[in-house]
Design a protein around this motif. Structure first.
Motif, mmCIF file in Angstrom:
data_model
loop_
_atom_site.group_PDB
_atom_site.id
_atom_site.type_symbol
_atom_site.label_atom_id
_atom_site.label_comp_id
_atom_site.label_asym_id
_atom_site.label_seq_id
_atom_site.Cartn_x
_atom_site.Cartn_y
_atom_site.Cartn_z
ATOM 1 N N PRO A 226 51.787 27.828 48.964
ATOM 2 C CA PRO A 226 50.398 27.537 49.341
ATOM 3 C C PRO A 226 50.138 27.664 50.844
ATOM 4 N N TYR A 227 51.201 27.528 51.646
ATOM 5 C CA TYR A 227 51.048 27.597 53.099
ATOM 6 C C TYR A 227 51.016 29.038 53.611
ATOM 7 N N VAL A 228 51.491 29.983 52.820
ATOM 8 C CA VAL A 228 51.506 31.373 53.268
ATOM 9 C C VAL A 228 50.648 32.289 52.397
ATOM 10 N N ARG A 229 50.327 31.856 51.192
ATOM 11 C CA ARG A 229 49.519 32.697 50.306
ATOM 12 C C ARG A 229 48.268 32.001 49.789
ATOM 13 N N GLY A 230 48.021 30.777 50.245
ATOM 14 C CA GLY A 230 46.751 30.138 49.959
ATOM 15 C C GLY A 230 46.626 29.532 48.581
ATOM 16 N N SER A 231 45.396 29.162 48.252
ATOM 17 C CA SER A 231 45.084 28.550 46.961
ATOM 18 C C SER A 231 45.026 29.611 45.870
ATOM 19 N N PHE A 232 45.065 29.157 44.633
ATOM 20 C CA PHE A 232 45.067 30.086 43.499
ATOM 21 C C PHE A 232 43.720 30.813 43.393
ATOM 22 N N ARG A 233 43.796 32.143 43.268
ATOM 23 C CA ARG A 233 42.587 32.934 43.071
ATOM 24 C C ARG A 233 42.948 34.196 42.299
ATOM 25 N N SER A 234 42.106 34.527 41.336
ATOM 26 C CA SER A 234 42.382 35.613 40.395
ATOM 27 C C SER A 234 41.658 36.891 40.796
ATOM 28 N N TYR A 235 42.274 38.007 40.458
ATOM 29 C CA TYR A 235 41.593 39.287 40.589
ATOM 30 C C TYR A 235 40.696 39.500 39.356
ATOM 31 N N PRO A 236 39.509 40.073 39.522
ATOM 32 C CA PRO A 236 38.629 40.315 38.371
ATOM 33 C C PRO A 236 39.290 41.236 37.345
ATOM 34 N N VAL A 237 38.985 41.009 36.090
ATOM 35 C CA VAL A 237 39.625 41.787 35.032
ATOM 36 C C VAL A 237 39.312 43.274 35.176
ATOM 37 N N GLU A 238 38.088 43.609 35.625
ATOM 38 C CA GLU A 238 37.726 45.021 35.776
ATOM 39 C C GLU A 238 38.618 45.710 36.812
ATOM 40 N N TYR A 239 38.888 45.007 37.894
ATOM 41 C CA TYR A 239 39.753 45.546 38.956
ATOM 42 C C TYR A 239 41.163 45.776 38.426
ATOM 43 N N LEU A 240 41.675 44.816 37.640
ATOM 44 C CA LEU A 240 43.031 44.925 37.107
ATOM 45 C C LEU A 240 43.149 46.047 36.085
ATOM 46 N N VAL A 241 42.143 46.199 35.237
ATOM 47 C CA VAL A 241 42.179 47.273 34.238
ATOM 48 C C VAL A 241 42.164 48.635 34.924
ATOM 49 N N GLU A 242 41.362 48.771 35.977
ATOM 50 C CA GLU A 242 41.310 50.029 36.721
ATOM 51 C C GLU A 242 42.665 50.338 37.356
ATOM 52 N N GLN A 243 43.284 49.311 37.980
ATOM 53 C CA GLN A 243 44.612 49.504 38.556
ATOM 54 C C GLN A 243 45.629 49.875 37.479
ATOM 55 N N ALA A 244 45.558 49.176 36.354
ATOM 56 C CA ALA A 244 46.515 49.413 35.270
ATOM 57 C C ALA A 244 46.403 50.841 34.740
ATOM 58 N N LYS A 245 45.200 51.326 34.579
ATOM 59 C CA LYS A 245 45.007 52.690 34.078
ATOM 60 C C LYS A 245 45.627 53.703 35.034
ATOM 61 N N HIS A 246 45.457 53.488 36.328
ATOM 62 C CA HIS A 246 46.047 54.390 37.321
ATOM 63 C C HIS A 246 47.574 54.385 37.211
ATOM 64 N N LEU A 247 48.148 53.199 37.060
ATOM 65 C CA LEU A 247 49.607 53.090 36.980
ATOM 66 C C LEU A 247 50.149 53.792 35.740
ATOM 67 N N VAL A 248 49.459 53.636 34.618
ATOM 68 C CA VAL A 248 49.892 54.283 33.369
ATOM 69 C C VAL A 248 49.736 55.801 33.475
#
Length: 441
Positions: free
Chosen positions: A164-186
């Motif tokens: 928590p001292y170096v990466r902060g509080s919990f926060r999620s990436y939006p699902v649309e952003y993750l799906v776009e990244q995932a498609k590129h990786l595949v």
């Protein structure tokens, strides 16, 4: 200008490195693996435990030498160590020209440009900033898997942890952003996506008002060409029925979970600030195995936490013996300044920490051998990742095996197998962690 990256620490750090590579590729930079031909060297550092901190410092010192005996003109420190110890590093390692914090990796090009312009601006932004990089990541993993970081930071604040001292509080990436990244990786060759975060089980609570990992699993499963989805870093207390059913019923989701439990002693769990008891962990493990009988469970433990008595250790030892995890790793407690546990009394001597670690790993070795031997004669699907010409053998992983931390499956076959494909095999022999198999016709 040629750039070399050194990525240290965890898989989440590797994702940040690949994002930086993508940004710089679009800027026209060239890359090299040779530190002596690099004009610019970037070290993405880690400081999670003492050994990681030492490795990062030594790497910065070593790369600093390349400014004297090679072509390097610019040395940049990025990541956790740079974020937390910038002021100290400026004094101790003057060869570093700029610092990029954990929430500023998307500013890598600006950092390089600032050094070239003799401005030497450091980029250490607010702990809770969440960069979303639009440039396509440069894949650096050697196999047919890629990590997908679905969230950043942590709110648990265990007493030993500096995250928590170096990466902060919990926060999620939006699902649309993750799906776009995932498609590129595949599209670029990944057959398996490995979901990572400081804690994956709480994905989406900040964005969608509820735990949304099951929803993300459903969306990722729609991606054509993706074969496996693996989940790491699931806190036991956050695993609910909806997640269990998603793992059970989505064909692409591996029946595999990583559950960092840290101890089997209620006394130590409480001192650690963990939110589970010994019985809570037993209950969730039993539930997972009842609902998903073939599930493979990995966990990690810490030995020698401040105040850990011989009785506490024996309780944890017996806990491991009782639950028989499929995969298990042990760290000795590392005192991290600024954490509550660093101020605790009854610090345990290093030799006792190491001795207790070794005892548990010896026990786990016996468990692992038994579990591997039990696989002989069974049929299994294996993701093929390569070929070993000298042995005329293909190498891959089963759903039970996360890359770099678990075992391998060595497959004999009379015809050519395609890397990245999934084949059905029969297990013919086993070692402690690795399996030998032959292809099924």
């Amino acid at each position: 200008m040629k750039i070399m990256f050194v990525s240290l620490g965890c898989d989440k750090n590797l994702v940040d490195t690949e994002n930086m590579l993508g940004i710089l590729k679009n800027k026209g930079y060239e890359f090299t693996d040779d530190e002596y031909s690099a004009d610019i060297i970037v070290v993405n550092t880690c400081c999670f435990i003492g050994d990681a901190k030492e490795e990062s410092i030594n790497t910065l010192i070593e790369m600093g030498q390349r400014k004297k005996d090679a072509k390097c003109k610019i040395l940049i420190a990025a990541g956790c160590l740079a974020h937390r110890y910038k002021d100290e590093l400026i004094k101790e390692i003057p060869e570093v020209d700029a610092f990029i914090g954990t929430t500023s990796f998307d500013k890598i090009a600006e950092a390089i440009e600032s050094v070239c312009a003799k401005k030497n601006i450091n980029f250490i932004d607010d702990d809770n900033r969440l960069p979303q990089v639009k440039d396509k990541r440069v894949i650096s993993t050697p196999g047919y898997f890629e990590y997908l970081k679905i969230a950043e930071g942590c709110d648990k604040r265990c007493t030993y942890c500096i995250i928590p001292y170096v990466r902060g509080s919990f926060r999620s990436y939006p699902v649309e952003y993750l799906v776009e990244q995932a498609k590129h990786l595949v599209e670029n060759g990944a057959s398996e996506l490995i979901l990572v975060a400081q804690e994956t089980t709480l994905y989406g609570v900040d964005l969608y008002g509820k735990k949304s990992l099951p929803m993300l699993l459903h969306e990722l499963s729609k991606i054509e060409g993706l074969k496996w989805i693996r989940i790491l870093y699931c806190y036991p207390e956050e695993i609910d029925d909806e997640l269990i059913q998603a793992i059970k019923n989505e064909p692409k989701v591996c029946h595999y979970l990583d559950l960092p439990i840290q101890s089997g002693s209620d006394n130590i769990l409480k001192r650690m600030g963990r939110r589970t008891s010994r019985q809570d962990i037993i209950d969730i493990v039993n539930k997972l195995r009842t609902e998903i009988p073939d599930i493979a469970l990995r966990t990690t433990l810490i030995t020698g936490f401040p105040g850990e008595t011989k009785e506490d250790f024996e309780t944890t030892y017996n806990f491991v013996d009782e639950l028989e995890f499929d995969r298990l790793g042990v760290f000795t407690y590392s005192m991290e300044e600024g954490t509550p546990a660093a101020e605790f009394e009854d610090q345990v001597p290093e030799e006792i920490k190491a001795s207790r670690r070794d005892e548990i790993m010896e026990l786990q070795q016996e468990i692992s051998i038994e579990k591997s031997q039990a696989m002989i004669g069974k049929e299994l699907e294996v993701l093929i990742e390569g070929y070993i010409p000298d042995d005329d053998t293909y190498v891959g992983r089963s759903y039970k095996d996360a890359p770099n931390v678990d075992g391998l499956v060595f497959v004999s076959c009379d015809y050519e197998l395609i890397s990245g494909s999934i084949v059905k095999v029969k297990i013919t022999d086993a070692t402690e962690y690795d399996l030998l198999a032959e292809i099924m016709d």
